[in-house]
Design a protein around this motif. Structure first.
Motif, mmCIF file in Angstrom:
data_model
loop_
_atom_site.group_PDB
_atom_site.id
_atom_site.type_symbol
_atom_site.label_atom_id
_atom_site.label_comp_id
_atom_site.label_asym_id
_atom_site.label_seq_id
_atom_site.Cartn_x
_atom_site.Cartn_y
_atom_site.Cartn_z
ATOM 1 N N UNK A 11 0.852 -1.187 0.000
ATOM 2 C CA UNK A 11 0.000 0.000 0.000
ATOM 3 C C UNK A 11 0.888 1.236 0.000
ATOM 4 N N UNK A 12 0.704 2.084 -1.006
ATOM 5 C CA UNK A 12 1.495 3.299 -1.123
ATOM 6 C C UNK A 12 0.565 4.458 -1.461
ATOM 7 N N UNK A 13 1.126 5.644 -1.407
ATOM 8 C CA UNK A 13 0.364 6.838 -1.765
ATOM 9 C C UNK A 13 0.661 7.226 -3.214
ATOM 10 N N UNK A 14 -0.241 7.956 -3.785
ATOM 11 C CA UNK A 14 -0.033 8.437 -5.150
ATOM 12 C C UNK A 14 1.276 9.207 -5.239
ATOM 13 N N UNK A 15 2.030 8.935 -6.278
ATOM 14 C CA UNK A 15 3.322 9.562 -6.475
ATOM 15 C C UNK A 15 4.496 8.749 -5.963
ATOM 16 N N UNK A 87 -0.211 5.911 -9.522
ATOM 17 C CA UNK A 87 -1.511 6.558 -9.522
ATOM 18 C C UNK A 87 -2.547 5.622 -8.921
ATOM 19 N N UNK A 88 -3.633 6.142 -8.399
ATOM 20 C CA UNK A 88 -4.686 5.249 -7.872
ATOM 21 C C UNK A 88 -5.167 4.242 -8.909
ATOM 22 N N UNK A 121 -2.757 1.819 -4.426
ATOM 23 C CA UNK A 121 -2.274 3.198 -4.444
ATOM 24 C C UNK A 121 -3.400 4.097 -3.943
ATOM 25 N N UNK A 122 -3.160 4.756 -2.837
ATOM 26 C CA UNK A 122 -4.180 5.644 -2.277
ATOM 27 C C UNK A 122 -3.970 7.060 -2.794
ATOM 28 N N UNK A 123 -5.066 7.786 -2.889
ATOM 29 C CA UNK A 123 -4.988 9.163 -3.403
ATOM 30 C C UNK A 123 -4.749 10.158 -2.295
#
Length: 123
Positions: A11-15, A87-88, A121-123
């Motif tokens: 699980x990661x964030x956008x970018x 990206x999400x 990918x979370x926004x």
């Protein structure tokens, strides 16, 4: 017959970036064309990237071109997918696959598949 095991999802964030790995065993890895595919919830499995047996030829889906890089280390029997600027819409289960012959994008051309690794990918 080759066995494939993916790792590196999460699980990661956008970018953010992630690197997926796919370790192969039970076959002559350097003889195989390797591909990465993904399947998002409710969608069909789609091509992401492929690399020829020597690593000299690569193909990418338009949606990941310029952000993802496929590579392989034949000495380690491993193929990688470096994913940058996530990206999400990249959220999916990612699968690696292997085939003999030409480097192609068609899903049904690949005979051997791993179990997949989840990328969210979370926004």
């Amino acid at each position: 017959q080759v066995q494939l095991v993916e790792s590196g999802g999460g699980l990661v964030q956008a970018g953010d970036s992630l690197r997926l790995s796919c370790a192969a065993s039970g076959g002559a890895f350097s003889n195989y064309v390797m591909g990465w595919f993904r399947q998002a919830p409710g969608k069909e499995r789609e091509f992401v990237a492929a690399i020829g047996w020597s690593g000299g030829r690569t193909y990418y889906a338009d949606s990941v071109k310029g952000r993802f890089t496929i590579s392989r280390d034949n000495a380690k029997n491993t193929v990688y997918l470096q994913m940058n600027s996530l990206k999400p819409e990249d959220t999916a289960v990612y699968y690696c696959a292997a085939r003999f012959g030409l480097t192609v994008q068609a899903i049904n051309a690949y005979a051997y598949w791993g179990q997949g690794t989840q990328v969210t990918v979370s926004s």
